[in-house]
Enzyme design. Structure first.
Site, PDB file in Angstrom:
ATOM      1  N   ASN A 188       8.899  25.628   1.203  1.00 44.69           N
ATOM      2  CA  ASN A 188       9.601  24.974   0.085  1.00 44.69           C
ATOM      3  C   ASN A 188       8.719  24.951  -1.163  1.00 44.69           C
ATOM      4  O   ASN A 188       9.193  25.210  -2.276  1.00 44.69           O
ATOM      5  CB  ASN A 188      10.033  23.542   0.469  1.00 44.69           C
ATOM      6  CG  ASN A 188       8.944  22.747   1.180  1.00 44.69           C
ATOM      7  OD1 ASN A 188       8.252  23.276   2.053  1.00 44.69           O
ATOM      8  ND2 ASN A 188       8.769  21.508   0.803  1.00 44.69           N
ATOM      9  N   CYS A 221      14.019  23.735  -4.424  1.00 41.78           N
ATOM     10  CA  CYS A 221      13.578  24.681  -3.384  1.00 41.78           C
ATOM     11  C   CYS A 221      14.792  25.235  -2.635  1.00 41.78           C
ATOM     12  O   CYS A 221      14.876  26.442  -2.369  1.00 41.78           O
ATOM     13  CB  CYS A 221      12.588  24.011  -2.432  1.00 41.78           C
ATOM     14  SG  CYS A 221      13.182  22.471  -1.703  1.00 41.78           S
ATOM     15  N   THR A 279       0.694  15.429  -9.975  1.00 41.61           N
ATOM     16  CA  THR A 279      -0.399  15.858  -9.088  1.00 41.61           C
ATOM     17  C   THR A 279      -0.030  15.671  -7.614  1.00 41.61           C
ATOM     18  O   THR A 279      -0.897  15.438  -6.780  1.00 41.61           O
ATOM     19  CB  THR A 279      -1.677  15.051  -9.405  1.00 41.61           C
ATOM     20  OG1 THR A 279      -1.390  13.658  -9.196  1.00 41.61           O
ATOM     21  CG2 THR A 279      -2.131  15.264 -10.830  1.00 41.61           C
ATOM     22  N   GLY A 280       1.254  15.765  -7.300  1.00 36.74           N
ATOM     23  CA  GLY A 280       1.699  15.592  -5.916  1.00 36.74           C
ATOM     24  C   GLY A 280       1.770  16.915  -5.174  1.00 36.74           C
ATOM     25  O   GLY A 280       0.993  17.846  -5.438  1.00 36.74           O
ATOM     26  N   ALA A 281       2.717  17.006  -4.241  1.00 35.53           N
ATOM     27  CA  ALA A 281       2.831  18.180  -3.377  1.00 35.53           C
ATOM     28  C   ALA A 281       3.026  19.451  -4.197  1.00 35.53           C
ATOM     29  O   ALA A 281       2.315  20.454  -4.021  1.00 35.53           O
ATOM     30  CB  ALA A 281       4.007  17.977  -2.408  1.00 35.53           C
ATOM     31  N   ILE A 282       3.991  19.420  -5.121  1.00 32.12           N
ATOM     32  CA  ILE A 282       4.261  20.595  -5.952  1.00 32.12           C
ATOM     33  C   ILE A 282       3.094  20.859  -6.910  1.00 32.12           C
ATOM     34  O   ILE A 282       2.610  21.986  -7.049  1.00 32.12           O
ATOM     35  CB  ILE A 282       5.590  20.385  -6.733  1.00 32.12           C
ATOM     36  CG1 ILE A 282       6.786  20.612  -5.810  1.00 32.12           C
ATOM     37  CG2 ILE A 282       5.675  21.264  -7.964  1.00 32.12           C
ATOM     38  CD1 ILE A 282       7.156  22.057  -5.559  1.00 32.12           C
TER      39      ILE A 282
HETATM   40  N1  LIG Z   1       8.248  18.861  -2.408  1.00 30.87           N
HETATM   41  C1  LIG Z   1       9.214  19.783  -2.452  1.00 30.87           C
HETATM   42  O1  LIG Z   1       9.635  20.351  -1.449  1.00 30.87           O
HETATM   43  C2  LIG Z   1       9.785  20.196  -3.769  1.00 30.87           C
HETATM   44  C3  LIG Z   1      10.305  21.477  -3.901  1.00 30.87           C
HETATM   45  C4  LIG Z   1      10.884  21.849  -5.120  1.00 30.87           C
HETATM   46  C5  LIG Z   1      10.921  20.950  -6.159  1.00 30.87           C
HETATM   47  N2  LIG Z   1      10.425  19.699  -5.988  1.00 30.87           N
HETATM   48  C6  LIG Z   1      10.507  18.775  -7.112  1.00 30.87           C
HETATM   49  O2  LIG Z   1       9.198  18.652  -7.673  1.00 30.87           O
HETATM   50  C7  LIG Z   1       8.988  17.322  -8.150  1.00 30.87           C
HETATM   51  C8  LIG Z   1       7.709  16.772  -7.494  1.00 30.87           C
HETATM   52  O3  LIG Z   1       7.929  16.679  -6.101  1.00 30.87           O
HETATM   53  P1  LIG Z   1       6.720  16.337  -5.114  1.00 30.87           P
HETATM   54  O4  LIG Z   1       7.267  16.532  -3.746  1.00 30.87           O
HETATM   55  O5  LIG Z   1       5.506  17.053  -5.567  1.00 30.87           O
HETATM   56  O6  LIG Z   1       6.557  14.775  -5.403  1.00 30.87           O
HETATM   57  P2  LIG Z   1       5.213  13.905  -5.455  1.00 30.87           P
HETATM   58  O7  LIG Z   1       4.304  14.369  -4.374  1.00 30.87           O
HETATM   59  O8  LIG Z   1       5.644  12.484  -5.488  1.00 30.87           O
HETATM   60  O9  LIG Z   1       4.560  14.329  -6.842  1.00 30.87           O
HETATM   61  C9  LIG Z   1       5.008  13.851  -8.075  1.00 30.87           C
HETATM   62  C10 LIG Z   1       3.796  13.587  -8.916  1.00 30.87           C
HETATM   63  O10 LIG Z   1       4.206  13.311 -10.240  1.00 30.87           O
HETATM   64  C11 LIG Z   1       3.535  12.132 -10.683  1.00 30.87           C
HETATM   65  N3  LIG Z   1       4.364  11.509 -11.687  1.00 30.87           N
HETATM   66  C12 LIG Z   1       5.586  10.977 -11.547  1.00 30.87           C
HETATM   67  N4  LIG Z   1       6.038  10.542 -12.740  1.00 30.87           N
HETATM   68  C13 LIG Z   1       5.064  10.813 -13.635  1.00 30.87           C
HETATM   69  C14 LIG Z   1       4.920  10.630 -15.025  1.00 30.87           C
HETATM   70  N5  LIG Z   1       5.883  10.053 -15.743  1.00 30.87           N
HETATM   71  N6  LIG Z   1       3.763  11.034 -15.629  1.00 30.87           N
HETATM   72  C15 LIG Z   1       2.770  11.630 -14.903  1.00 30.87           C
HETATM   73  N7  LIG Z   1       2.841  11.844 -13.569  1.00 30.87           N
HETATM   74  C16 LIG Z   1       3.989  11.439 -12.962  1.00 30.87           C
HETATM   75  C17 LIG Z   1       3.338  11.295  -9.445  1.00 30.87           C
HETATM   76  O11 LIG Z   1       2.333  10.339  -9.660  1.00 30.87           O
HETATM   77  P3  LIG Z   1       2.107   9.115  -8.649  1.00 30.87           P
HETATM   78  O12 LIG Z   1       1.318   9.712  -7.530  1.00 30.87           O
HETATM   79  O13 LIG Z   1       1.370   8.142  -9.471  1.00 30.87           O
HETATM   80  O14 LIG Z   1       3.480   8.647  -8.239  1.00 30.87           O
HETATM   81  C18 LIG Z   1       2.973  12.375  -8.442  1.00 30.87           C
HETATM   82  O15 LIG Z   1       1.609  12.736  -8.553  1.00 30.87           O
HETATM   83  C19 LIG Z   1      10.256  16.536  -7.791  1.00 30.87           C
HETATM   84  O16 LIG Z   1      11.095  16.473  -8.911  1.00 30.87           O
HETATM   85  C20 LIG Z   1      10.889  17.373  -6.686  1.00 30.87           C
HETATM   86  O17 LIG Z   1      12.299  17.227  -6.626  1.00 30.87           O
HETATM   87  C21 LIG Z   1       9.847  19.314  -4.838  1.00 30.87           C
END
Ligand SMILES: NC(=O)c1ccc[n+]([C@@H]2O[C@H](COP(=O)([O-])OP(=O)(O)OC[C@H]3O[C@@H](n4cnc5c(N)ncnc54)[C@H](OP(=O)(O)O)[C@@H]3O)[C@@H](O)[C@H]2O)c1
Length: 308
Positions: free
Chosen positions: A282, A142, A27-30
């Site tokens: 991204n 991304c 439930t983060g950025a993505i």
């Molecule tokens: N942001 C970018 O630019 C981007 C672009 C392309 C791909 N990505 C990839 O997308 C993924 C997420 O990135 P993000 O930037 O969205 O990170 P983020 O904001 O930290 O979001 C990750 C989410 O996943 C949750 N989470 C982690 N482990 C979990 C599990 N085992 N079970 C359930 N929920 C879990 C986290 O919960 P908590 O809040 O409790 O930690 C958080 O809500 C990464 O692998 C990243 O490399 C990111």
């Protein structure tokens, strides 16, 4: 500068009899942007958003959009009455490696937004949306979605001996999971560049910029090409960019130069979305690819159900 209209410039899918049911883990950025995009798709139904923190802003965002939510993570997906047609994994590469063996028996199409490289790599402008029937689609990163189409176009047209893909994302749209799996980002993006170009000498780099105001999402592709002609380079990369713009209208080549055997292409991706700031290209780019993969699966399911 690119201007974007989020509603009219994207490919649309025909209205289908039964939208595919979709679960999102993370439930983060993505994850939050994915939920917004799912809620705008006529081919997809947001059937579950699973996080692990009941207080998270992402779960509240999903509730506001009418999605059922759970803080039970993967367990909530596994214990649903019926398997979901599509499961998006928007957690971390390490978490996805644990999730996949548990999700695989459900028969869902799993779309992995993390750089785990467990599944078959899809970069729509290069591979199309199919991955040879694989039920685990990996969307690389991304920077991979931005850089691979250009790297591939250059390597197809010229004898490229080295490729470097350097991306910059704003810190405010790179969540903790993105930072935790930075090593996987570098490895997986580099492997994708090699896989889709045949060039073995490659380097992938990600800058997480703390600049204020936030830096727009940018990618530079550097290539070593003996005797490259700038006019031809421009033709080749503009043609590749047009393919990406079919689903990410904010994808734009900013500069192309040839200095000796060094070729440099600079591009940005402006987010074309009513809910994302323009600098969050991204998120917009990889999530638009994810939605297209899911919508194609929804269409395929609807056709096979209609044929029964
Ligand atoms: N942001 C970018 O630019 C981007 C672009 C392309 C791909 N990505 C990839 O997308 C993924 C997420 O990135 P993000 O930037 O969205 O990170 P983020 O904001 O930290 O979001 C990750 C989410 O996943 C949750 N989470 C982690 N482990 C979990 C599990 N085992 N079970 C359930 N929920 C879990 C986290 O919960 P908590 O809040 O409790 O930690 C958080 O809500 C990464 O692998 C990243 O490399 C990111």
């Amino acid at each position: 500068m690119t201007t974007c209209n989020p509603d009219v410039e994207r490919p649309t899918v025909a209205t289908i009899a039964r939208p595919a049911t979709v679960a999102v883990i993370g439930t983060g950025a993505i994850g939050q942007d994915l939920v917004s995009k799912i809620s705008r798709s006529s081919a997809l139904t947001c059937a579950l958003v699973a996080g692990r923190n009941p207080e998270s802003a992402g779960l509240r965002h999903a509730e506001l959009l009418g999605c059922p939510t759970s803080a039970g993570g993967i367990e909530a997906v596994l214990s649903a009455d019926r398997p979901f047609d599509v499961v998006f994994d928007a957690t971390s590469a390490a978490a996805h490696r644990e999730h996949w063996p548990r999700l695989e028996p459900l028969g869902s199409l799993v779309v992995d937004l993390t750089p785990s490289k467990v599944g078959a790599m899809v970069v729509p402008a290069v591979t199309g949306l199919d991955a040879g029937g694989s039920r685990n689609i990996n969307l690389v990163s991304c920077g991979g979605q931005a850089g691979v189409p250009i790297a591939r176009a250059l390597a197809t047209a010229f004898p490229v001996s080295y490729l470097e893909v350097v991306s910059t994302v704003a810190s405010v749209v790179a969540g903790r999971a993105t930072r935790l799996n930075l090593d996987e980002y570098v490895a997986t993006t580099g492997q994708a560049v090699t896989a889709f170009t045949g060039v073995s000498d490659v380097k992938a780099i990600l800058n997480i910029s703390p600049a204020v105001p936030p830096a727009p999402f940018r990618t530079a592709v550097h290539a070593l090409i003996p005797g490259a002609d700038l006019t031809r380079v421009r033709e080749v990369v503009e043609s590749a960019a047009a393919e990406v713009r079919r689903f990410a209208p904010g994808y734009e080549i900013l500069a192309a130069s040839v200095t000796g055997d060094r070729v440099m292409i600079s591009l940005h991706v402006i987010a074309c979305s009513e809910v994302l700031p323009p600098y969050a290209g991204n998120l917009d780019l990889i999530n638009s690819a994810a939605i297209m993969v899911a919508e194609q699966h929804a269409t395929r399911l609807a056709l096979s159900e209609a044929a029964l």
